[in-house]
Scaffold this active site. Sequence first.
Site, PDB file in Angstrom:
ATOM      1  N   GLY B 216       0.710  -1.149   0.443  1.00 30.47           N
ATOM      2  CA  GLY B 216      -0.169  -0.294   0.417  1.00 30.47           C
ATOM      3  C   GLY B 216       1.008   1.575  -0.307  1.00 30.47           C
ATOM      4  O   GLY B 216       2.132   1.316  -0.980  1.00 30.47           O
ATOM      5  N   SER B 217       0.054   2.248   0.763  1.00 31.34           N
ATOM      6  CA  SER B 217       1.209   3.282   0.071  1.00 31.34           C
ATOM      7  C   SER B 217       2.279   4.086   1.761  1.00 31.34           C
ATOM      8  O   SER B 217       2.087   2.639   1.939  1.00 31.34           O
ATOM      9  CB  SER B 217      -0.035   4.377   1.182  1.00 31.34           C
ATOM     10  OG  SER B 217      -0.550   4.550   2.562  1.00 31.34           O
ATOM     11  N   VAL B 218       3.199   4.460   1.464  1.00 29.92           N
ATOM     12  CA  VAL B 218       4.047   5.206   2.489  1.00 29.92           C
ATOM     13  C   VAL B 218       3.479   5.597   3.574  1.00 29.92           C
ATOM     14  O   VAL B 218       3.969   4.719   4.924  1.00 29.92           O
ATOM     15  CB  VAL B 218       5.138   6.017   1.603  1.00 29.92           C
ATOM     16  CG1 VAL B 218       5.831   6.739   2.001  1.00 29.92           C
ATOM     17  CG2 VAL B 218       5.402   6.209   0.625  1.00 29.92           C
ATOM     18  N   GLY B 220       0.404   4.656   5.153  1.00 25.34           N
ATOM     19  CA  GLY B 220       0.096   3.974   5.691  1.00 25.34           C
ATOM     20  C   GLY B 220       1.015   3.113   6.446  1.00 25.34           C
ATOM     21  O   GLY B 220       0.723   2.391   7.574  1.00 25.34           O
ATOM     22  N   GLY B 221       2.542   2.277   5.527  1.00 23.38           N
ATOM     23  CA  GLY B 221       2.827   0.881   6.134  1.00 23.38           C
ATOM     24  C   GLY B 221       3.722   1.977   6.394  1.00 23.38           C
ATOM     25  O   GLY B 221       4.282   1.483   7.520  1.00 23.38           O
ATOM     26  N   GLU B 240       5.605  -3.213   1.042  1.00 25.72           N
ATOM     27  CA  GLU B 240       5.777  -2.809  -0.062  1.00 25.72           C
ATOM     28  C   GLU B 240       5.301  -1.389  -0.077  1.00 25.72           C
ATOM     29  O   GLU B 240       4.008  -1.684  -0.145  1.00 25.72           O
ATOM     30  CB  GLU B 240       4.989  -3.842  -1.205  1.00 25.72           C
ATOM     31  CG  GLU B 240       5.695  -3.319  -2.751  1.00 25.72           C
ATOM     32  CD  GLU B 240       4.247  -3.849  -3.337  1.00 25.72           C
ATOM     33  OE1 GLU B 240       4.227  -5.098  -3.387  1.00 25.72           O
ATOM     34  OE2 GLU B 240       4.689  -3.299  -4.664  1.00 25.72           O
ATOM     35  N   CYS B 277       1.519  -0.725  -9.282  1.00 23.71           N
ATOM     36  CA  CYS B 277       3.168   0.150  -8.102  1.00 23.71           C
ATOM     37  C   CYS B 277       4.529  -0.360  -8.760  1.00 23.71           C
ATOM     38  O   CYS B 277       5.060   0.459  -8.347  1.00 23.71           O
ATOM     39  CB  CYS B 277       3.480  -0.629  -6.778  1.00 23.71           C
ATOM     40  SG  CYS B 277       2.965  -3.022  -7.277  1.00 23.71           S
TER      41      CYS B 277
END
Lengths: 505, 505
Positions: B216-218, B220-221, B240, B277
């Site tokens: 997912g997103s930077v 959230g991750g 990722e 991605c």
Amino acid sequence: MWSVDPRTGNQRERVAAEATAGDVDGAVRAAHAVRGALADREVRIALLRAAADELTADGARIIATADAETALGEARLTGELGRTTGQLRAFAAEIEDGGYLDVIIDRADDSLTPPRPDLRRYKIPVGVVAVYAASNFPLAFSVPGGDTASALAAGSPVVVKAHPDHPATSELTGAALRRAAAKVGLPEDVVTVLHGFEAGVELIKHPLVAAAGFTGSVRGGRALFDAAAARPQPIPFHGELGSLNPVVVTEAAAGEKAAEIGAGLAGSMTQGVGQFCTKPGLVLVPAGEAGEQLVATLAKRLADVAPGVLLDGRMRDAFLAGVDARTRLDGVAAPVAAGEGEGRTVAAGFLTVDGERLLTGGEHDLLLEECFGPITVVVRYADTAQLTALLARFPGNLTATLHLGAAEAEDPNGRGAALLAELTPLAGRVLVGGWPTGVAVTPAQHHGGPYPASTSHSTSVGATAIERWLRPVSYQNAPEALLPPELRDDNPLGVPRRVNGTRQV
Amino acid sequence: MWSVDPRTGNQRERVAAEATAGDVDGAVRAAHAVRGALADREVRIALLRAAADELTADGARIIATADAETALGEARLTGELGRTTGQLRAFAAEIEDGGYLDVIIDRADDSLTPPRPDLRRYKIPVGVVAVYAASNFPLAFSVPGGDTASALAAGSPVVVKAHPDHPATSELTGAALRRAAAKVGLPEDVVTVLHGFEAGVELIKHPLVAAAGFTGSVRGGRALFDAAAARPQPIPFHGELGSLNPVVVTEAAAGEKAAEIGAGLAGSMTQGVGQFCTKPGLVLVPAGEAGEQLVATLAKRLADVAPGVLLDGRMRDAFLAGVDARTRLDGVAAPVAAGEGEGRTVAAGFLTVDGERLLTGGEHDLLLEECFGPITVVVRYADTAQLTALLARFPGNLTATLHLGAAEAEDPNGRGAALLAELTPLAGRVLVGGWPTGVAVTPAQHHGGPYPASTSHSTSVGATAIERWLRPVSYQNAPEALLPPELRDDNPLGVPRRVNGTRQV
């Protein structure tokens, strides 16, 4: 930094200075700038062997200095130097083997849906590695130790934060590594040694540091782990922190060999004045006659152990406080009291407690924490169910040890097998018989374990320790002319590979 | 949870409820309780194959539902289902192969100093794995995707936090996995699907969760990575996150095939409405005539691309805002303007900027961040030195792509080799020619890269993805009768092993 003699508490000599933030930055930048020089595998092999030679050549001085700073004794340090040079040579052999590169090649296949491109994967060095040296192994887990050896083998330059307990040894061994680099034509900055607490804090934050290795306390290791995770770009932090190293003695084992186990325990828990990270710190013994015989042998043997000097005064204070706090707990007895010895020494001892005290949490959980030094806790378990309940409460460990009766060791469906299955989740190395002190340097070794034993799933001893300093990369449809030799069709270096699913060794 | 049609913005149906903290606890405890059922390798092989069969059998409904929730289209989703079932079967084959266990055996040797004990190492499952599903691949990187498949293959039960963009698809595919479990005699709780943001936060904190995978997103991750690191017992978090996926076109490549590269770029960057991605998000093109021809072709081809619907309204808003912010930067032009299309669609476009704008930091660094959706940035570089300076400023990526002229691809000491060496530190997969969208499921794949592409050195695609859910353990002097079959002398399962330094395949 002052080098201090732990036998007297006296300052021996002043060696080096505490590194400033500027020193740290300079060392990391210098290491980063020369990382390309380590790309050639032949030069890395030569470096590791030259490092072993340089350490051996300066061995007498290194051992004498290390003994003066650590009080570990010449015999032990002679063995440790051999271990250290052996480790460097073992990693040279791993480079020659090439299996650590984990080469996988899948050739293009247009017949698949979707068509498969040519993909070739291997591992490349991560970049500059920060190594935090241990107190208790001034050679094998310090400047020239396994973290440094495995990082250099991987092709990653190293900046070592020396341990304050042996700055002179760190300087000597660091100089040996840098001489080795120069001898094989490498820039000396592939290894730099820094001193000082603040330098260690700065080092983990440096943007060009790509990974770190650490051996030490839970408190220090966790602080650095947290700093590594909090960076704008987090980096892997391979820390080996604390471990209780539980030992389980079955009723049958106690019945068959109580005296042998008791004597072995006394030897293992006092090795290196109880300052091994694999010291058996908690021993589960069946309540009853056989168990008491084991305890009696342990008591007898410990009474014969001469007091020893710990690595530094701070550790001595912590040991005495730790022993005191544990001894004061309800239901804890001290058949042989550990504590102050003559001068700056400490005497070895052990505690006993009934298993039920450890089932419910509360203040007795202190007994589930490592106490660094020559002390162990014998826990009497009432029955099989209580043993299982106790094991379920244990934290992660480097090792877990199982002493079985002869029949239990032969029955794949019996009590021995069941206990092995219960111990496996607790540790990175599970022993059947013997003692966890003594960590063989060999490819199958795993020196690590569930937190707090380790902050990652890696090992700091053995061939696979090199994995910590590598990351995979895959090339897609790269022409043969541009591929590194390890990935070329003709495999000029003869590295083991998996090609289209088939292993080629 | 409401299932929403992104083509209309209308709620389709209500599926499942947001999981409470109690639901999360229940799911993790249930998974933990049944983990032993996955110990048998034959049953895991059967599970993965049955899962593929169940997904295939329910394929029409799954594809229709996924299309209604994601607007990705039947053709793409049909391919994705095939990829997903192929992935499950590929991991079954990896279990059969056994190489992932990384077995190393060193037999006892009393002739060594110190004597070597018998040590046997392999890998065991970590325990319950938390999987955070992706938005952009409702099958291959979601409930039945690579994280789940690799975790089950490793022997670790899975609790999936479904992505809110496709709850109905998540329920259907989760049910297929649980049916597969039941069919092969496993408890259904080896896989559980949960919904809701808070459930995801609770999940990463659960003491019995042993590792996590995320796509997912930077933002959230990173939040989940931080939570994983801050636990009393930190756990590995394999995330990722974001990737720019830079592409370098040399002067020679532009001269030889500007039109082909321009057309290929238009196709790759708009695949899946730019929601891969691995979308090429920044393309370095030489300033001058050949580069402009490439840009002209790209413009022409993009003008022919029909507007598409993004996965949800929030992403559409973020895309439009991201395009707007980038377009407003000094020196940025938009030869084809990305932006709002008819209805809820967005139109593809690209930006151009001169390389010098990206050399000095400041607000133009926004162009070095991923913008999810059908947009790319063409950066004109002035010369070789500027190209090198630009590459040195790039963050980590899943992929980096190099387009070379014919002669450059043949010269091991030329410009092509030098550029490959400059791109390698930037990414986990480096392509020569072609486009990064399309990630082959094959053992040599590496889908990961330096942060922020990944939060670890692992891959989420390909055979080695299984390594994330395993940890090594070494048995010392364990009697043959108590060893797992993989470590017994007679190797009844025929797994590849390294025995006393020699590989046996």
